[in-house]
Write a protein that holds these residues in place. Sequence first.
Motif, mmCIF file in Angstrom:
data_model
loop_
_atom_site.group_PDB
_atom_site.id
_atom_site.type_symbol
_atom_site.label_atom_id
_atom_site.label_comp_id
_atom_site.label_asym_id
_atom_site.label_seq_id
_atom_site.Cartn_x
_atom_site.Cartn_y
_atom_site.Cartn_z
ATOM 1 N N ARG A 1 0.855 -1.186 0.000
ATOM 2 C CA ARG A 1 0.000 0.000 0.000
ATOM 3 C C ARG A 1 0.894 1.240 0.000
ATOM 4 N N GLY A 2 0.636 2.170 -0.928
ATOM 5 C CA GLY A 2 1.498 3.327 -1.118
ATOM 6 C C GLY A 2 2.567 3.106 -2.173
ATOM 7 N N TRP A 3 2.446 2.015 -2.938
ATOM 8 C CA TRP A 3 3.409 1.668 -3.978
ATOM 9 C C TRP A 3 2.750 1.614 -5.356
ATOM 10 N N CYS A 4 3.556 1.782 -6.369
ATOM 11 C CA CYS A 4 3.231 1.323 -7.718
ATOM 12 C C CYS A 4 3.906 -0.032 -7.874
ATOM 13 N N VAL A 5 3.154 -1.032 -8.289
ATOM 14 C CA VAL A 5 3.713 -2.373 -8.457
ATOM 15 C C VAL A 5 3.654 -2.775 -9.930
ATOM 16 N N LYS A 6 4.640 -3.576 -10.315
ATOM 17 C CA LYS A 6 4.729 -4.110 -11.673
ATOM 18 C C LYS A 6 4.347 -5.584 -11.638
ATOM 19 N N ILE A 7 3.515 -5.994 -12.580
ATOM 20 C CA ILE A 7 3.036 -7.377 -12.630
ATOM 21 C C ILE A 7 3.384 -7.952 -13.996
ATOM 22 N N SER A 8 4.111 -9.042 -13.999
ATOM 23 C CA SER A 8 4.524 -9.659 -15.258
ATOM 24 C C SER A 8 3.343 -10.361 -15.912
ATOM 25 N N TRP B 1 7.349 -1.166 3.897
ATOM 26 C CA TRP B 1 7.653 -2.416 3.193
ATOM 27 C C TRP B 1 8.961 -2.329 2.423
ATOM 28 N N LEU B 2 9.729 -1.265 2.657
ATOM 29 C CA LEU B 2 10.948 -1.052 1.892
ATOM 30 C C LEU B 2 11.929 -2.209 2.038
ATOM 31 N N SER B 3 12.068 -2.775 3.231
ATOM 32 C CA SER B 3 13.043 -3.844 3.462
ATOM 33 C C SER B 3 12.720 -5.103 2.672
ATOM 34 N N GLN B 4 11.462 -5.248 2.228
ATOM 35 C CA GLN B 4 11.060 -6.416 1.451
ATOM 36 C C GLN B 4 11.083 -6.144 -0.055
ATOM 37 N N SER B 5 11.550 -4.959 -0.424
ATOM 38 C CA SER B 5 11.539 -4.554 -1.828
ATOM 39 C C SER B 5 12.941 -4.660 -2.429
ATOM 40 N N PRO B 6 13.070 -4.515 -3.746
ATOM 41 C CA PRO B 6 14.400 -4.506 -4.370
ATOM 42 C C PRO B 6 15.219 -3.266 -4.017
ATOM 43 N N PHE B 7 14.615 -2.297 -3.309
ATOM 44 C CA PHE B 7 15.280 -1.016 -3.053
ATOM 45 C C PHE B 7 15.714 -0.871 -1.606
ATOM 46 N N ALA B 8 15.726 -1.992 -0.859
ATOM 47 C CA ALA B 8 16.201 -1.963 0.529
ATOM 48 C C ALA B 8 17.635 -1.457 0.570
ATOM 49 N N GLY B 9 17.874 -0.467 1.444
ATOM 50 C CA GLY B 9 19.196 0.115 1.554
ATOM 51 C C GLY B 9 19.493 1.198 0.548
ATOM 52 N N LYS B 10 18.621 1.373 -0.422
ATOM 53 C CA LYS B 10 18.827 2.389 -1.454
ATOM 54 C C LYS B 10 17.989 3.637 -1.205
ATOM 55 N N LEU B 11 16.920 3.524 -0.419
ATOM 56 C CA LEU B 11 16.087 4.648 -0.034
ATOM 57 C C LEU B 11 16.083 4.752 1.479
ATOM 58 N N ALA B 12 15.897 5.969 1.983
ATOM 59 C CA ALA B 12 15.803 6.166 3.427
ATOM 60 C C ALA B 12 14.476 5.608 3.932
ATOM 61 N N GLU B 13 14.484 4.980 5.099
ATOM 62 C CA GLU B 13 13.262 4.419 5.664
ATOM 63 C C GLU B 13 12.428 5.467 6.392
ATOM 64 N N HIS B 14 13.028 6.620 6.696
ATOM 65 C CA HIS B 14 12.318 7.700 7.375
ATOM 66 C C HIS B 14 12.631 9.009 6.658
ATOM 67 N N VAL B 15 11.680 9.945 6.684
ATOM 68 C CA VAL B 15 11.862 11.198 5.962
ATOM 69 C C VAL B 15 11.794 12.373 6.927
ATOM 70 N N SER B 16 12.451 13.448 6.536
ATOM 71 C CA SER B 16 12.363 14.705 7.274
ATOM 72 C C SER B 16 11.283 15.568 6.647
ATOM 73 N N SER B 17 10.604 16.358 7.475
ATOM 74 C CA SER B 17 9.544 17.219 6.961
ATOM 75 C C SER B 17 9.761 18.639 7.461
ATOM 76 N N GLY B 18 8.913 19.537 7.008
ATOM 77 C CA GLY B 18 8.925 20.906 7.500
ATOM 78 C C GLY B 18 9.601 21.907 6.601
ATOM 79 N N MET B 19 10.231 21.439 5.513
ATOM 80 C CA MET B 19 10.857 22.373 4.592
ATOM 81 C C MET B 19 9.881 22.749 3.483
ATOM 82 N N LEU B 20 10.227 23.764 2.716
ATOM 83 C CA LEU B 20 9.464 24.120 1.539
ATOM 84 C C LEU B 20 10.052 23.414 0.320
#
Length: 510
Positions: free
Chosen positions: A188-195, A253-272
């Motif tokens: 949930r919150g993803w675009c998924v590809k289906i073969s 669900w990032l750790s179960q995806s092909p992008f584990a370790g390539k994206l941050a698991e938490h984000v910073s907010s409050g900027m423009l």
Amino acid sequence: MAKSINIATAAILVVSVVVFNAGAPHAADVFAPPPRSLVAEEGKHYRMVTLPIPREIVMEVGGLAFRPDGNLLACTRRGEVWLISHPLAEDVSQVRYKLFASGLHEALGLVVDGLHAVYVVQRPELTRLVDSNGDDVADQYLAICDKWGISGDYHEFAYGPARDKQGNFYVTLNVGFGGGHQSKSPWRGWCVKISPKGELTPYAVGLRSPNGINFSLDGDLFYTDNQGEWVASNKLHHVRPGEFYGHPAGLRWLSQSPFAGKLAEHVSSGMLYDGQPGKEGGRGMPALTPPCIWFPYGRMGQSASEPIWDTTGGKFGPFAGQCFVGDQAKSIVMRVFLEKVNGRFQGACFPFRSGFECGVNRIVFAPDGSLFAGMTERGWGSVGGKPYGIQRLVYTGVLPFEIETMKLTREGFDLTFTKPLDATPARQVAHYNLQSFTYNYWPTYGSPEMDKRAEKIQGVRVSADRRTVSLLASGFRKGRVYEVHLDDIRAADGDRVLHPEAYYTLNELR
């Protein structure tokens, strides 16, 4: 099946569920109809035909697609698929409906596969419906992929599929809304590809309520998202594998995806979005891929739906190759011009056509070059007053005087028009107004337009063919929306600009 040209609303069971484009209205005028004068002027160029709906059919359209034989398929939020014969008939009494399939769970998109099969996305799965004996009724319901989660949260909608040239499908998955974690179940919150074999691969993350996914003419994948928490306003994104688009719930669900370790698991907010410190003190550019297009909330819709590209080669007027996007709340269709700058898409959005009877949820081009709009308003309503329906836009051949494109240059912006200009007012700086703003990136629902500025236009040039105006300006900043308004700009034939405004999302500088 008996048919009536009158919609009998008394017989409709309206389920009290918040609409799936959960860009909940903030503006007080969400249901205000457009000016009649504007609708009338638009109608001179794009007339509207309303298909009659038999009173026993609840045509809350979730998907539209044409078969090779020219008949139209429509899937509905009630879980049905209808085959519509003679959809292009000028005598709408010839239109006929036949139930092709039923029993699906909130069908919100379909792709035709030849004359006797169709792929449908329903809430829990991608399904192939097959009519094996040619009687225009599906007799096989085949689950292609059910590898994403469903918890029972009312907001867990699934949209698509978009299909690439290799036969892969792309589905966008809503996050939940309300109590608990917003991504209660996988992807949930993803675009998924289906073969083609039904294998699911997580493709991109950071989506919220992505009610619309489609390929451009060049094979690039795009989706629209709706205002809400972490989403400042409605927007259009170019989808690329492994990218993050801003809503953090799916990172669960990032750790179960092909992008584990390539994206941050938490984000910073409050900027423009332009990198300035926001009210919450965040600094720097948000750590995400920004949208190609921001649709300023209220002025350019309030609940963006499906993007499609004009493949008609001019049958639909002067905007061949451009993108059109429906809006469920405002009951309109918007227009988008995209360009690539430094390898990334950005561009401008424009008003296009208002006056639909209901919320525009799905749009599709017909074989004759007209545009069909499938509509629904269930939940919290839409402009227009009807509960659902199908309408068709037909280009009349009367060329509208419009801003055709808005392009970024090293000196400012080039505005190209559909007709030659009256050069006298076009050369005067006083007839143009240029402003800019940005948005908050934060968990609050939506964002006001932040740091509004008047931008100085230092000069104006008109091209030799009087089709293009160059606005000379400087000091542009990434992460801002630049809006231009025209005052008393006329064509050489005396026509005034039908829609004298445009909104350019700037992510890269030339």
